[in-house]
Design a protein around this motif. Structure first.
Motif, PDB file in Angstrom:
ATOM      1  N   PHE A  53     -74.769 -19.898  28.228  1.00 44.36           N
ATOM      2  CA  PHE A  53     -74.363 -21.301  28.814  1.00 44.36           C
ATOM      3  C   PHE A  53     -75.321 -22.181  28.382  1.00 44.36           C
ATOM      4  O   PHE A  53     -75.144 -23.527  28.396  1.00 44.36           O
ATOM      5  CB  PHE A  53     -74.429 -21.372  30.510  1.00 44.36           C
ATOM      6  CG  PHE A  53     -73.302 -20.484  31.247  1.00 44.36           C
ATOM      7  CD1 PHE A  53     -72.068 -20.821  31.061  1.00 44.36           C
ATOM      8  CD2 PHE A  53     -73.714 -19.161  31.657  1.00 44.36           C
ATOM      9  CE1 PHE A  53     -70.958 -20.053  31.715  1.00 44.36           C
ATOM     10  CE2 PHE A  53     -72.680 -18.466  32.323  1.00 44.36           C
ATOM     11  CZ  PHE A  53     -71.321 -18.926  32.081  1.00 44.36           C
ATOM     12  N   GLY A  54     -76.277 -21.749  27.524  1.00 44.08           N
ATOM     13  CA  GLY A  54     -77.445 -22.711  26.913  1.00 44.08           C
ATOM     14  C   GLY A  54     -78.389 -23.245  27.901  1.00 44.08           C
ATOM     15  O   GLY A  54     -78.808 -24.390  27.921  1.00 44.08           O
ATOM     16  N   ILE A  55     -78.564 -22.542  28.900  1.00 50.20           N
ATOM     17  CA  ILE A  55     -79.461 -23.142  29.937  1.00 50.20           C
ATOM     18  C   ILE A  55     -80.908 -22.255  30.017  1.00 50.20           C
ATOM     19  O   ILE A  55     -80.731 -21.098  30.357  1.00 50.20           O
ATOM     20  CB  ILE A  55     -78.940 -23.088  31.361  1.00 50.20           C
ATOM     21  CG1 ILE A  55     -77.463 -23.634  31.639  1.00 50.20           C
ATOM     22  CG2 ILE A  55     -79.927 -23.824  32.504  1.00 50.20           C
ATOM     23  CD1 ILE A  55     -76.913 -23.389  32.821  1.00 50.20           C
ATOM     24  N   LEU A  78     -69.202 -23.535  30.252  1.00 45.71           N
ATOM     25  CA  LEU A  78     -68.565 -23.110  31.393  1.00 45.71           C
ATOM     26  C   LEU A  78     -67.410 -22.958  31.095  1.00 45.71           C
ATOM     27  O   LEU A  78     -66.490 -22.052  31.533  1.00 45.71           O
ATOM     28  CB  LEU A  78     -69.121 -23.959  32.423  1.00 45.71           C
ATOM     29  CG  LEU A  78     -68.735 -23.678  33.757  1.00 45.71           C
ATOM     30  CD1 LEU A  78     -69.236 -22.065  34.197  1.00 45.71           C
ATOM     31  CD2 LEU A  78     -69.471 -24.487  34.867  1.00 45.71           C
ATOM     32  N   LYS A  79     -66.545 -24.076  30.740  1.00 45.40           N
ATOM     33  CA  LYS A  79     -64.995 -24.040  30.539  1.00 45.40           C
ATOM     34  C   LYS A  79     -64.651 -23.205  29.683  1.00 45.40           C
ATOM     35  O   LYS A  79     -63.393 -22.668  29.966  1.00 45.40           O
ATOM     36  CB  LYS A  79     -64.736 -25.481  30.260  1.00 45.40           C
ATOM     37  CG  LYS A  79     -64.790 -26.606  31.379  1.00 45.40           C
ATOM     38  CD  LYS A  79     -64.491 -27.894  30.764  1.00 45.40           C
ATOM     39  CE  LYS A  79     -64.727 -28.903  31.777  1.00 45.40           C
ATOM     40  NZ  LYS A  79     -65.497 -30.074  31.502  1.00 45.40           N
ATOM     41  N   ARG A  80     -65.383 -23.037  28.601  1.00 47.61           N
ATOM     42  CA  ARG A  80     -65.001 -21.747  27.736  1.00 47.61           C
ATOM     43  C   ARG A  80     -65.194 -20.564  28.232  1.00 47.61           C
ATOM     44  O   ARG A  80     -64.244 -19.512  28.079  1.00 47.61           O
ATOM     45  CB  ARG A  80     -66.062 -21.874  26.574  1.00 47.61           C
ATOM     46  CG  ARG A  80     -65.662 -20.981  25.550  1.00 47.61           C
ATOM     47  CD  ARG A  80     -66.436 -21.224  24.099  1.00 47.61           C
ATOM     48  NE  ARG A  80     -67.888 -21.194  24.232  1.00 47.61           N
ATOM     49  CZ  ARG A  80     -68.933 -21.770  23.547  1.00 47.61           C
ATOM     50  NH1 ARG A  80     -68.501 -22.267  22.548  1.00 47.61           N
ATOM     51  NH2 ARG A  80     -70.082 -21.557  23.748  1.00 47.61           N
ATOM     52  N   PHE A  81     -66.151 -20.162  29.062  1.00 44.30           N
ATOM     53  CA  PHE A  81     -66.255 -19.019  29.730  1.00 44.30           C
ATOM     54  C   PHE A  81     -65.021 -18.802  30.513  1.00 44.30           C
ATOM     55  O   PHE A  81     -64.354 -17.651  30.647  1.00 44.30           O
ATOM     56  CB  PHE A  81     -67.594 -18.919  30.496  1.00 44.30           C
ATOM     57  CG  PHE A  81     -67.828 -17.585  31.080  1.00 44.30           C
ATOM     58  CD1 PHE A  81     -68.917 -16.790  30.399  1.00 44.30           C
ATOM     59  CD2 PHE A  81     -67.141 -17.054  32.193  1.00 44.30           C
ATOM     60  CE1 PHE A  81     -69.118 -15.670  31.032  1.00 44.30           C
ATOM     61  CE2 PHE A  81     -67.442 -15.792  32.869  1.00 44.30           C
ATOM     62  CZ  PHE A  81     -68.744 -15.039  32.109  1.00 44.30           C
ATOM     63  N   ARG A  82     -64.575 -19.742  31.303  1.00 43.75           N
ATOM     64  CA  ARG A  82     -63.654 -19.675  32.450  1.00 43.75           C
ATOM     65  C   ARG A  82     -62.378 -19.356  31.606  1.00 43.75           C
ATOM     66  O   ARG A  82     -61.469 -18.680  31.928  1.00 43.75           O
ATOM     67  CB  ARG A  82     -63.405 -21.004  33.195  1.00 43.75           C
ATOM     68  CG  ARG A  82     -64.656 -21.193  34.162  1.00 43.75           C
ATOM     69  CD  ARG A  82     -64.352 -22.642  34.703  1.00 43.75           C
ATOM     70  NE  ARG A  82     -65.537 -22.806  35.807  1.00 43.75           N
ATOM     71  CZ  ARG A  82     -65.822 -24.109  35.972  1.00 43.75           C
ATOM     72  NH1 ARG A  82     -65.332 -25.064  35.353  1.00 43.75           N
ATOM     73  NH2 ARG A  82     -66.845 -24.476  36.785  1.00 43.75           N
ATOM     74  N   THR A 120     -71.493 -18.858  21.328  1.00 45.54           N
ATOM     75  CA  THR A 120     -71.259 -19.644  20.255  1.00 45.54           C
ATOM     76  C   THR A 120     -69.861 -19.595  20.377  1.00 45.54           C
ATOM     77  O   THR A 120     -68.816 -18.950  20.879  1.00 45.54           O
ATOM     78  CB  THR A 120     -71.705 -18.755  19.105  1.00 45.54           C
ATOM     79  OG1 THR A 120     -70.848 -17.494  18.847  1.00 45.54           O
ATOM     80  CG2 THR A 120     -73.238 -18.489  19.017  1.00 45.54           C
ATOM     81  N   ASP A 121     -69.283 -20.759  19.509  1.00 43.82           N
ATOM     82  CA  ASP A 121     -67.909 -21.106  19.412  1.00 43.82           C
ATOM     83  C   ASP A 121     -67.350 -19.824  18.483  1.00 43.82           C
ATOM     84  O   ASP A 121     -66.196 -19.391  18.776  1.00 43.82           O
ATOM     85  CB  ASP A 121     -67.733 -22.360  18.704  1.00 43.82           C
ATOM     86  CG  ASP A 121     -66.528 -22.698  18.804  1.00 43.82           C
ATOM     87  OD1 ASP A 121     -65.719 -22.764  19.762  1.00 43.82           O
ATOM     88  OD2 ASP A 121     -65.844 -23.163  17.696  1.00 43.82           O
ATOM     89  N   ARG A 126     -63.580 -15.138  18.345  1.00 43.93           N
ATOM     90  CA  ARG A 126     -63.420 -13.680  17.946  1.00 43.93           C
ATOM     91  C   ARG A 126     -62.916 -13.051  19.270  1.00 43.93           C
ATOM     92  O   ARG A 126     -62.011 -12.163  19.240  1.00 43.93           O
ATOM     93  CB  ARG A 126     -64.841 -12.926  17.484  1.00 43.93           C
ATOM     94  CG  ARG A 126     -64.930 -13.341  16.004  1.00 43.93           C
ATOM     95  CD  ARG A 126     -66.343 -12.600  15.816  1.00 43.93           C
ATOM     96  NE  ARG A 126     -66.188 -11.156  15.480  1.00 43.93           N
ATOM     97  CZ  ARG A 126     -67.285 -10.208  15.481  1.00 43.93           C
ATOM     98  NH1 ARG A 126     -68.220 -10.603  15.292  1.00 43.93           N
ATOM     99  NH2 ARG A 126     -66.699  -8.997  15.276  1.00 43.93           N
ATOM    100  N   VAL A 127     -63.426 -13.154  20.663  1.00 42.31           N
ATOM    101  CA  VAL A 127     -63.078 -12.687  21.536  1.00 42.31           C
ATOM    102  C   VAL A 127     -61.730 -13.152  22.011  1.00 42.31           C
ATOM    103  O   VAL A 127     -60.819 -12.334  22.398  1.00 42.31           O
ATOM    104  CB  VAL A 127     -64.035 -12.921  22.839  1.00 42.31           C
ATOM    105  CG1 VAL A 127     -63.715 -12.370  24.205  1.00 42.31           C
ATOM    106  CG2 VAL A 127     -65.525 -12.566  22.794  1.00 42.31           C
ATOM    107  N   GLU A 128     -61.356 -14.371  22.069  1.00 45.81           N
ATOM    108  CA  GLU A 128     -59.934 -14.845  22.013  1.00 45.81           C
ATOM    109  C   GLU A 128     -59.026 -14.137  21.222  1.00 45.81           C
ATOM    110  O   GLU A 128     -57.916 -13.685  21.773  1.00 45.81           O
ATOM    111  CB  GLU A 128     -60.055 -16.360  21.905  1.00 45.81           C
ATOM    112  CG  GLU A 128     -60.787 -17.099  23.120  1.00 45.81           C
ATOM    113  CD  GLU A 128     -60.719 -18.512  22.737  1.00 45.81           C
ATOM    114  OE1 GLU A 128     -60.377 -19.187  23.728  1.00 45.81           O
ATOM    115  OE2 GLU A 128     -61.150 -19.020  21.785  1.00 45.81           O
TER     116      GLU A 128
END
Length: 140
Positions: A53-55, A78-82, A120-121, A126-128
Motif C-alpha cells: 500500500f506504500g504506507i 487500495l482500490k487495485r488490491f480490492r 507495483t502496477d 501479472r497477477v491479473e
C-alpha cells in the motif's frame, strides 16, 4: 457521515462490535481502517503493508491513532488490491479460497505469492493476467 465524494468518517458504534472488519466494510471508504481490515484478513506484517500500500511503518502508527482518509496514491493501491481480490473471489467463487490463492507462492511468479507483487502496477498486472488465464483455461 458521508461527504460529497463518498468518503465517510469512522463511526465508533460499529468498530467494537463482533464481526466488524468485514471485506464489505473494507470496501466502504478509503480510510486506514480499510487497510487494517485487509491486513488482518491476510495476516500482513507492517512491512508487507508498506510494500503493498506504500504506507511507511511510522505512518501506519500515526494512521492507527488518527484513522484519516488516505492519500490518493494509497487509495489507488487500495482500490487495485480490492479489484484483484474481487477478481480472485469471482474466479474461485469463495472468499477463503481466493485469499489462500493470493497468499500462496506460485511457480509462474518465481516462487512469490501474488500478494508479494501487488505493490507495483507491473506486478499487479501479472497477477491479473494469471487470474484471467485461469478463468478462461489458458495454462502455460
Amino acid at each position: 457521515m458521508s461527504n460529497a465524494v463518498g468518503r465517510s468518517r469512522p463511526v465508533s458504534g460499529n468498530a467494537a462490535k463482533p464481526g466488524a472488519g468485514s471485506l464489505e466494510q473494507a470496501a466502504a471508504v478509503d480510510s486506514y481502517q480499510a487497510v487494517k481490515v485487509l491486513s488482518t484478513r491476510f495476516s500482513l506484517s507492517r512491512k508487507q503493508v508498506k510494500e503493498i500500500f506504500g504506507i511507511s511503518e511510522r505512518t501506519q502508527y500515526r494512521y492507527e491513532r488518527e484513522n484519516p482518509v488516505l492519500k490518493p496514491s494509497v487509495g489507488d493501491r487500495l482500490k487495485r488490491f480490492r479489484r484483484i481480490l474481487a477478481q480472485a473471489v469471482d474466479l474461485f467463487e469463495d472468499e477463503v479460497e481466493a485469499e489462500r490463492w493470493l497468499a500462496t507462492s506460485k511457480v509462474d511468479l518465481e516462487g512469490l505469492a501474488p500478494l508479494d507483487l501487488l505493490g507495483t502496477d507491473e506486478g499487479s498486472k501479472r497477477v491479473e493476467q494469471m487470474l484471467y488465464r485461469a478463468e478462461y483455461g489458458i495454462f502455460g
